[in-house]
Enzyme design. Sequence first.
Site, mmCIF file in Angstrom:
data_model
loop_
_atom_site.group_PDB
_atom_site.id
_atom_site.type_symbol
_atom_site.label_atom_id
_atom_site.label_comp_id
_atom_site.label_asym_id
_atom_site.label_seq_id
_atom_site.Cartn_x
_atom_site.Cartn_y
_atom_site.Cartn_z
ATOM 1 N NE ARG A 202 22.001 35.628 6.430
ATOM 2 C CZ ARG A 202 21.345 36.614 6.809
ATOM 3 N NH1 ARG A 202 21.395 37.126 8.094
ATOM 4 N NH2 ARG A 202 20.482 37.315 6.113
ATOM 5 N N GLY A 203 28.159 36.202 4.246
ATOM 6 C CA GLY A 203 28.693 37.465 3.793
ATOM 7 C C GLY A 203 28.813 38.690 4.771
ATOM 8 C CD GLU A 204 27.196 43.897 2.747
ATOM 9 O OE1 GLU A 204 27.544 44.662 3.110
ATOM 10 O OE2 GLU A 204 26.685 43.765 1.413
ATOM 11 N N GLY A 206 27.122 38.384 8.211
ATOM 12 C CA GLY A 206 27.736 37.689 9.165
ATOM 13 C C GLY A 206 27.410 36.245 9.295
ATOM 14 C CG ASP A 234 37.426 28.323 1.464
ATOM 15 O OD1 ASP A 234 36.743 27.541 1.526
ATOM 16 O OD2 ASP A 234 37.593 29.060 0.237
#
Length: 309
Positions: A202-204, A206, A234
Site C-alpha cells: 500500500r505504498g506509504e 505499508g 520489487d
Amino acid sequence: MGIVVVGTVAFDTVETPFGKGEDVLGGSATYFSTSASFFTDVSLVAVVGEDFPEEHVSFLRSREIDTDGLVRIPGKTFHWTGRYGYDLNEAQTLDTQLNVLMEFRPDLPPRYRETEVLFLANIDPELQLEVLDQVKSPKLVACDTMNFWISSKPAALKEVLRRVDIVIINEGEARQFTGEANLVKAARQIMALGCKRLVIKRGEYGVLMFAGDSIFAAPAYPLESVFDPTGAGDTFAGGFMGYLANTGDFTEDGMRQAIVFGSVMASFNVEDFSLDRLKSLTYPEIEERFRHFRALTRFQGLAADGQDV
Ligand code: AMP
C-alpha cells in the site's frame, strides 16, 4: 536456501516531482535480485537486448547474483516510461516497450530447476508459467504482477495465481483484478483462487498480509525524503523473499519478520533514483532500520489483559 527469480531487466525513464532519470537501470527482477542478495544467493532469469551495457551486468555480479540465466538476444531491451505526481503511491505508465520480451523463451540452467524458492516477479504471466513448469519441486513460490498484465493476459495470470503459495500485489491492482473496492473483500476473492497467503502493498501506508483468518499490518517507514518510488514493490519482495529463503522459516512469525525486512529494504530504495541507494547500502544499515521499525510499532497491551506479550 537460494532463490531463482524471473522478471524484467529494463531501462526505465522516470519522472518524479524531484527529478528525471532517462534510460536508467530498472526492471522488476533487477530490483528484486539486488534486494534479495543482501540475504541469500540469487539466480536471475531474464532477457536483455544488444543495447544493454555490460556495466549493469557487472553490477549484478558484484552483488554475487548468478547471471547465467540472463540471456542477451538481438533487439532492444524492455523499456518502461513512467511518471509520479506528488502522490508517490501510484505510478502512471506512459509507455511500455516490450521489445526482446516478446521473443523470450526461458530455458533454465539445470541447477536453477532444483531451486527450493522461486519468485515470479512482474513479467508476462505466460513466461511466469513457463518458468514454474521447469522448476522441479519448490518449497515456496511467490509471484507479483501489475495492471498491464491484468488487462492484457487475465487468463494466464489467473493460472499463475492458482499455482503459487504467496501472491504479492499492490492495492490498486488488487482492486482492479477483483473489481472490489474493499481491500479485505478483494483479498478474500484473490485467495479463493488458491494461494495460501496474500501480501497487499500500500505504498506509504505499508503492507497488509492475509493468511487464513489472520491479518498482519505493517506501516511503511516514515521517511522525510522520498525521491523515486520506482522499484519499491520489487525491492520489498526481494527483502521479504530473501529473508524467508535465508531462514527457511515459513511460519506465520517468520512471515511477519520477513514483511518487516521487506519494508526496510523498500524504504531505502525510494531514497534515491534507480538502484542508487541499494548500490551504497550495507547490511548494518538494514539492521539499524529494522530496530527503528520495531520501536515504531511497539505499544503496550491493555492493563486488563495483564502483561504485554
Ligand atoms: P515497482 O516495484 O512496481 O515500482 O516496479 C518498477 C519496475 O517495474 C520498473 O523498473 C519497470 O522496469 C518494471 N516494469 C514496468 N512495467 C512492467 C511490466 N509491464 N512488466 C514487467 N515489469 C515492468
